[in-house]
Design a protein around this motif. Structure first.
Motif, PDB file in Angstrom:
ATOM      1  N   PHE A 124     -24.585   6.870  21.197  1.00  0.00           N
ATOM      2  CA  PHE A 124     -24.663   7.156  19.686  1.00  0.00           C
ATOM      3  C   PHE A 124     -23.369   7.683  19.249  1.00  0.00           C
ATOM      4  CE2 PHE A 124     -29.326   8.985  20.013  1.00  0.00           C
ATOM      5  CZ  PHE A 124     -29.800   7.529  20.265  1.00  0.00           C
ATOM      6  N   VAL A 125     -22.627   8.479  19.829  1.00  0.00           N
ATOM      7  CA  VAL A 125     -21.223   8.886  19.511  1.00  0.00           C
ATOM      8  C   VAL A 125     -20.227   7.299  19.091  1.00  0.00           C
ATOM      9  CG1 VAL A 125     -19.182   9.796  20.026  1.00  0.00           C
ATOM     10  CG2 VAL A 125     -21.213  11.114  20.310  1.00  0.00           C
TER      11      VAL A 125
ATOM     12  N   GLU B  39     -21.292   4.251  18.724  1.00  0.00           N
ATOM     13  CA  GLU B  39     -21.918   3.701  17.618  1.00  0.00           C
ATOM     14  C   GLU B  39     -21.653   4.216  16.355  1.00  0.00           C
ATOM     15  OE1 GLU B  39     -25.808   2.570  19.933  1.00  0.00           O
ATOM     16  OE2 GLU B  39     -26.038   2.946  17.993  1.00  0.00           O
ATOM     17  N   GLU B  40     -21.461   5.314  16.089  1.00  0.00           N
ATOM     18  CA  GLU B  40     -21.318   6.112  14.823  1.00  0.00           C
ATOM     19  C   GLU B  40     -19.814   5.779  14.506  1.00  0.00           C
ATOM     20  OE1 GLU B  40     -23.456   6.555  12.768  1.00  0.00           O
ATOM     21  OE2 GLU B  40     -25.280   6.591  13.965  1.00  0.00           O
ATOM     22  N   PHE B  41     -18.984   6.007  15.505  1.00  0.00           N
ATOM     23  CA  PHE B  41     -17.377   5.975  15.269  1.00  0.00           C
ATOM     24  C   PHE B  41     -16.915   4.570  15.260  1.00  0.00           C
ATOM     25  CE2 PHE B  41     -17.445  10.410  16.390  1.00  0.00           C
ATOM     26  CZ  PHE B  41     -16.680  10.987  15.203  1.00  0.00           C
TER      27      PHE B  41
ATOM     28  N   ARG C  83     -19.004   2.068  13.641  1.00  0.00           N
ATOM     29  CA  ARG C  83     -20.160   1.521  12.723  1.00  0.00           C
ATOM     30  C   ARG C  83     -19.547   0.718  11.771  1.00  0.00           C
ATOM     31  NH1 ARG C  83     -25.497   2.611  10.830  1.00  0.00           N
ATOM     32  NH2 ARG C  83     -25.384   4.099  12.434  1.00  0.00           N
ATOM     33  N   ASN C  84     -18.290   0.672  11.001  1.00  0.00           N
ATOM     34  CA  ASN C  84     -17.777   0.221  10.088  1.00  0.00           C
ATOM     35  C   ASN C  84     -16.275   0.553   9.942  1.00  0.00           C
ATOM     36  OD1 ASN C  84     -17.353   2.791   8.575  1.00  0.00           O
ATOM     37  ND2 ASN C  84     -19.748   2.257   7.743  1.00  0.00           N
TER      38      ASN C  84
ATOM     39  N   ALA D 298     -15.448   4.330   9.674  1.00  0.00           N
ATOM     40  CA  ALA D 298     -15.839   5.211  10.769  1.00  0.00           C
ATOM     41  C   ALA D 298     -14.838   5.037  11.724  1.00  0.00           C
ATOM     42  CB  ALA D 298     -17.132   4.728  11.355  1.00  0.00           C
TER      43      ALA D 298
ATOM     44  N   ILE E 139     -11.732   7.055  10.834  1.00  0.00           N
ATOM     45  CA  ILE E 139     -12.154   8.282  11.146  1.00  0.00           C
ATOM     46  C   ILE E 139     -11.774   8.658  12.620  1.00  0.00           C
ATOM     47  CG2 ILE E 139     -13.866  10.176  11.029  1.00  0.00           C
ATOM     48  CD1 ILE E 139     -14.764   8.995   8.360  1.00  0.00           C
TER      49      ILE E 139
ATOM     50  N   ILE F 231      -8.353   9.064  13.467  1.00  0.00           N
ATOM     51  CA  ILE F 231      -7.824  10.387  12.823  1.00  0.00           C
ATOM     52  C   ILE F 231      -8.408  11.680  13.884  1.00  0.00           C
ATOM     53  CG2 ILE F 231      -7.864  12.087  11.035  1.00  0.00           C
ATOM     54  CD1 ILE F 231      -8.215   9.526   9.168  1.00  0.00           C
ATOM     55  N   ALA F 232      -9.711  11.456  14.201  1.00  0.00           N
ATOM     56  CA  ALA F 232     -10.241  12.414  15.058  1.00  0.00           C
ATOM     57  C   ALA F 232     -10.006  12.306  16.579  1.00  0.00           C
ATOM     58  CB  ALA F 232     -11.742  12.329  14.955  1.00  0.00           C
TER      59      ALA F 232
ATOM     60  N   LEU G  71     -11.838  14.264  19.769  1.00  0.00           N
ATOM     61  CA  LEU G  71     -12.612  13.425  20.448  1.00  0.00           C
ATOM     62  C   LEU G  71     -12.255  13.409  21.825  1.00  0.00           C
ATOM     63  CD1 LEU G  71     -13.703  10.474  18.050  1.00  0.00           C
ATOM     64  CD2 LEU G  71     -15.096  12.395  18.800  1.00  0.00           C
TER      65      LEU G  71
ATOM     66  N   ILE H 267     -10.212  17.801  10.668  1.00  0.00           N
ATOM     67  CA  ILE H 267     -10.239  16.790  11.285  1.00  0.00           C
ATOM     68  C   ILE H 267     -12.055  16.881  11.003  1.00  0.00           C
ATOM     69  CG2 ILE H 267     -10.560  15.426  13.361  1.00  0.00           C
ATOM     70  CD1 ILE H 267      -7.774  16.047  14.243  1.00  0.00           C
TER      71      ILE H 267
ATOM     72  N   ILE I  85     -12.780  15.661   7.394  1.00  0.00           N
ATOM     73  CA  ILE I  85     -12.613  14.056   7.297  1.00  0.00           C
ATOM     74  C   ILE I  85     -13.894  13.442   8.052  1.00  0.00           C
ATOM     75  CG2 ILE I  85     -11.118  12.282   7.712  1.00  0.00           C
ATOM     76  CD1 ILE I  85      -8.748  14.248   7.695  1.00  0.00           C
TER      77      ILE I  85
ATOM     78  N   VAL J 167     -19.495  10.957   9.493  1.00  0.00           N
ATOM     79  CA  VAL J 167     -19.727  10.197  10.804  1.00  0.00           C
ATOM     80  C   VAL J 167     -20.354  11.237  11.787  1.00  0.00           C
ATOM     81  CG1 VAL J 167     -18.940   8.997  12.742  1.00  0.00           C
ATOM     82  CG2 VAL J 167     -17.665   8.718  10.822  1.00  0.00           C
TER      83      VAL J 167
ATOM     84  N   PHE K  61     -24.298  11.193  12.991  1.00  0.00           N
ATOM     85  CA  PHE K  61     -24.526  11.542  14.401  1.00  0.00           C
ATOM     86  C   PHE K  61     -25.548  12.790  14.829  1.00  0.00           C
ATOM     87  CE2 PHE K  61     -23.407  13.950  18.472  1.00  0.00           C
ATOM     88  CZ  PHE K  61     -23.880  13.143  19.133  1.00  0.00           C
TER      89      PHE K  61
ATOM     90  N   ARG L 172     -29.066  11.627  13.748  1.00  0.00           N
ATOM     91  CA  ARG L 172     -29.482  10.821  14.801  1.00  0.00           C
ATOM     92  C   ARG L 172     -30.009  11.665  16.140  1.00  0.00           C
ATOM     93  NH1 ARG L 172     -26.327   5.358  16.180  1.00  0.00           N
ATOM     94  NH2 ARG L 172     -28.026   4.844  17.546  1.00  0.00           N
TER      95      ARG L 172
END
Lengths: 359, 359
Positions: free
Chosen positions: A259-260, A262-264, A266-267, A270, A273, A276-277, A281, B273, B276, B280, B284, B287
Motif C-alpha cells: 500500500f505504501v 502504491e500510494e507513493f 500513484r502519480n 506522489a 513527494i 522529498i520524503a 521513508l 516533510i 508536504i 499521500v 494511505f 486505506r
C-alpha cells in the motif's frame, strides 16, 4: 574465544549465490570466528573465486583463507523434499554434513536456509534432544514497540503440544534470551485469547499452572498483540498457533508495504513527494526491515542450529550466521543445560500431576 | 424492504457517547431502516436531545423520529462482567433486551459493542443455534491485498474445535459472503501451517477431508499470510488460532503506525516533510483505516448478531450498524439456513465417519 560455524551452503532459495557472499562478509566482520562451508566443493570454490579475485590485489592471496574451510557434501536437500526423503535418502547432503560437524564437535553451530521440516528431522536424528526435552522448538526474535525483541516459540515444529512441552519451551526461550540478550530472569508470557486465568483451552490452562510453579519469571497470559508490544521477553505457544501468528504478521506487513509503495508511486506528484520524503521513508524502511531479525533458533537439541529464512538475501543470511556466532560465543548450549536441569528437578517432584496435564 | 435493527446502546467502552450518534447518522443514511435504541431510556433521551436540538431549526421537530424508538432496559452488562453474571444476574440488561427483540421478531438484527463473552453467552441462550450447528462462531471480514476482504472465522468463540465444527464454520462463512458480497460459490481455505495435505494436526487433516467431500468450493490448506493475500474468500480456523492471528495482526499494525508517526515527527524537517506528504499519507491512512471493517458477525444463531469492537468510535460503530442493516436486507439468516441444510444432509449420509473425526 574462537567459534566455528558450519554453513549449509546449498540451502535456501538461492543457495551459493547467497550463502557464500554472506560467509565472506562474516569472515571480515567476525575476527574470532572460523567458517566451514559445506556443499559441493567445486561449486563453493568457484563461487569463492568469483567473489575473492576481484577484491584482492594480485599476489595478495586470501587473507581470510585460514578461517574459511570447504567441507565437501555432494548432495543437497531440495526446498520441497519431504523430511523422510531428506533424512533417509540424502546422507551426504550439505545439511546433514553440517549438522554432523556440530555433533562431532568440529563446529559449535550450524546455519541453514534449507527446508525447515528436513532441517528439524535431520537435526533431531543427528544431534538428539537435551535431557528432559521431548521435542525441539523453533524460536524467533520478533521486533517489538519497545525497540527490543520478543522471543516467540514454538513457530511450527510441534502442532499439538502438551502443557509440559509448553513449559519446556518457556525454559528454552529463557535460556536463549539470557544468552543472547544478557537478561538475568527473562519474563515469560503464555499466549492465550485473554489475560484472565479462566481463558483458553485445557492445555493452556494446565501450562499456566506448571509455569506458575516452575520458578521461571512467569508474567501470566498474554494475547497476540503483546508480541509486538513487548509485554514479556518470551512468548510461549503451540507451534500451530505460533506459525499462523507469524505468517499472518508477515502477510499483513507485506500488504501494508504494498500500500505504501502504491500510494507513493500513484502519480507524478506522489513520486515527487516520495523523493522529498526519502530520508524519512528510508529511516522507516530501515526500522521495519525484517532482515536483521533473520535466524530462528532450533532449541532443545544437543547443538546450536540456526534456521535462516529460505528467501533470505546475503545481507539477511549474514544475520543468521552472526546469530550462530553469538549463540556459540555466549555458550547457549551450556547455559540451556544448566538452566533446564534445576527446573526439571523441581518438576520431577510431582510427576503424577505433570503427566495428568498431557492432554 | 424495511429492516429493524436493535442497538445495545450501553455496550462498548464509551457507551451512549458512541452508540447514539452512530445510530442518528445511520437514520440519516439508511432511509429503509428503523432503529430500536435499547438502554436506560432517560439517558438515551438525554443523549438524543443533546445531539438533535442543535441540528434542528426551531419547530422543525425530529424528521427521523418515526424511525427511531427507545426501548427501556435499566441494566447494563459491564465490559468485565463474566458471561455467567451477565446471563443470570442481568436479565434486564440492554444487551439481553436487544437480543430478545431479535428473538421475538421485533428486530431483524442486533448490534452490540459490549463484552464478547457475555454477548455470545446471552445470544446462545436467547436465540439458540441453527439446526446442525453445534456452536456459534465469530466471523470478521479482514481487508486483503486485492482490495476486497477475507472472511475469517472463528475468531475466539471456540477454543477447541472438532473437524465437524470447522466444516460448519465453512458453511456459515460461505453463507455470509454470499449474502454480503453477492458471491455465488465463495472459495474456502483451511488455515494450516503449510499448503501440503500432510501438514497440520489431526483435527485439521480430518477437517480437510470433510471439506473436500462437502460440496463447498474448497481451495485446500492456506497459511496465515493468505488471509491478507486474499487467496480465498473464507478462511476457517479454530477460535484460539483465529483470535491469536487477529490480535497479532492488530499489534503489528499498531507498532508500524507508531513507527510511521515517530519518523514523521522526529524533528522539524521530518514534520515539514509530513506536511508536504500529507495527501499521500492521508490516502494511505484512509486505506489502512480499520474502522470500515468494524462489525464481526456471530454466525450459527437463529438471529443476526453483529459485534462491534469495544473501543469503536461513532464512525466505526456506524459500520457495525450498517453491517446489520445489510445482513438483514440480504436475508443472511434465511440464506444461511437454506445453504446449510443441503450440506448437512450430504454429511448425514456418513455419520460414523464424521464422528470418528471429532478428536
Amino acid at each position: 574465544m574462537t567459534v566455528r560455524i558450519a554453513i549449509d551452503c546449498m540451502g535456501g532459495d538461492q543457495g551459493l549465490c547467497v550463502t557464500v557472499p554472506a560467509a565472506l562478509q562474516c569472515v571480515a566482520e567476525e575476527p574470532d570466528a572460523q567458517f566451514l562451508l559445506v556443499g559441493r566443493s567445486q561449486d563453493i570454490q568457484a563461487a569463492l573465486d568469483r567473489l575473492v579475485r576481484p577484491m584482492s590485489t594480485p599476489g595478495s592471496g586470501r587473507p581470510q583463507s585460514g578461517r574459511l574451510e570447504i567441507v565437501d557434501a555432494q548432495q543437497a536437500v531440495a526446498m520441497d523434499d519431504p523430511p523422510a526423503v531428506a533424512l533417509r535418502g540424502k546422507r551426504n547432503s550439505s545439511m546433514r554434513i553440517a549438522l554432523e560437524l556440530v555433533k562431532s564437535g568440529r563446529a559449535d553451530a550450524c546455519v541453514s536456509a534449507g527446508n525447515t521440516g528436513a532441517l528439524m528431522a535431520i537435526a533431531r536424528f543427528v544431534l538428539k534432544t537435551l535431557d528432559g526435552i521431548d521435542r525441539p522448538a523453533i524460536a524467533h526474535m520478533l521486533p517489538n514497540e519497545k525497540g527490543g525483541s520478543t522471543t516467540v516459540l514454538d513457530l511450527g515444529a510441534n502442532v499439538d503440544c502438551s502443557a509440559e512441552q509448553l513449559l519446556q519451551f518457556a525454559m528454552l526461550g529463557c535460556a536463549l534470551v539470557s544468552a543472547l540478550q544478557a537478561r538475568e530472569r527473562p519474563t515469560v508470557g503464555l499466549l492465550n485469547i485473554g489475560e484472565e486465568v479462566i481463558k483458553g483451552n485445557e492445555v493452556v490452562k494446565r501450562a499456566a499452572e506448571l509455569l506458575r510453579a516452575s520458578g521461571l519469571n512467569f508474567h501470566g497470559n498474554v494475547e497476540g498483540n503483546d508480541i509486538y508490544r513487548g509485554t514479556t521477553d518470551v512468548v510461549v505457544c503451540d507451534g500451530f498457533v505460533g506459525n499462523v501468528a507469524l505468517k499472518a504478521s508477515e502477510g499483513l506487513a507485506q500488504m501494508l508495504a504494498g500500500f505504501v509503495r502504491e500510494e507513493f508511486t500513484r502519480n507524478a506528484l506522489a513520486r515527487l513527494i516520495a523523493l522529498i520524503a526519502r530520508p524519512v521513508l528510508g529511516r522507516f524502511r530501515h526500522r521495519v526491515d525484517h532482515r536483521p531479525h533473520n535466524g530462528a533458533c532450533l532449541l532443545g537439541l544437543r547443538g546450536i542450529v540456526i534456521k535462516s529464512h529460505g528467501s533470505a538475501d546475503a545481507y539477511a543470511f549474514g544475520f543468521a550466521i552472526r546469530r550462530a556466532v553469538e549463540a556459540s560465543r555466549h555458550q547457549l548450549l551450556a547455559r540451556t543445560e544448566s538452566a533446564v536441569v534445576p527446573l526439571l528437578a523441581n518438576l520431577a517432584g510431582r510427576p503424577a500431576e505433570a503427566s495428568a496435564g498431557a492432554l
